[in-house]
Design a protein around this motif. Structure first.
Motif, PDB file in Angstrom:
ATOM      1  N   THR A 116       0.829  -1.209   0.000  1.00 43.42           N
ATOM      2  CA  THR A 116       0.000   0.000   0.000  1.00 43.42           C
ATOM      3  C   THR A 116       0.860   1.255   0.000  1.00 43.42           C
ATOM      4  N   LEU A 121       0.669   4.173  -2.797  1.00 43.72           N
ATOM      5  CA  LEU A 121       0.354   5.557  -2.429  1.00 43.72           C
ATOM      6  C   LEU A 121       1.435   6.508  -2.915  1.00 43.72           C
ATOM      7  N   TRP A 156      -4.008  10.128   3.512  1.00 45.40           N
ATOM      8  CA  TRP A 156      -4.531   8.762   3.446  1.00 45.40           C
ATOM      9  C   TRP A 156      -5.124   8.372   4.797  1.00 45.40           C
ATOM     10  N   PHE A 172      -8.494   7.904   0.416  1.00 38.98           N
ATOM     11  CA  PHE A 172      -7.928   9.247   0.495  1.00 38.98           C
ATOM     12  C   PHE A 172      -8.948  10.152   1.162  1.00 38.98           C
TER      13      PHE A 172
END
Length: 86
Positions: A50, A54, A67, A74
């Motif tokens: 993740t 991101l 986040w 988001f």
């Protein structure tokens, strides 16, 4: 009982990619036998991946993002949310 690690090839030398891979393999096989969670279970892998995703989204959009790790979304950013998919 046969030692399940007996036939696993062990890396030569110290350090480097091979040693950590062998350690994870040994831990995984031991956990299959004991039914315990491995050191790096699927949740750890998910969180690690993740962070990479991101970062890529932030670079593509060219800006900082906020986040929410609990909801995995988001915060108030529909443009960034379009980049999140399975």
């Amino acid at each position: 009982p046969k030692d399940i690690l007996k036939d696993v090839e062990q890396p030569k030398g110290k350090g480097g990619w091979g040693d950590s891979s062998a350690t994870h393999t040994q831990n995984f096989l031991a956990c299959v036998k004991s039914r315990q969670l491995p050191v790096a279970d699927v949740a750890v892998g998910h969180r690690s991946a993740t962070v990479c995703h991101l970062g890529n989204i932030a670079v593509r959009l060219g800006r900082k993002l906020t986040w929410d790790p609990v909801n995995e979304t988001f915060v108030a950013d529909s443009e960034a949310a379009k980049w999140v998919s399975k």
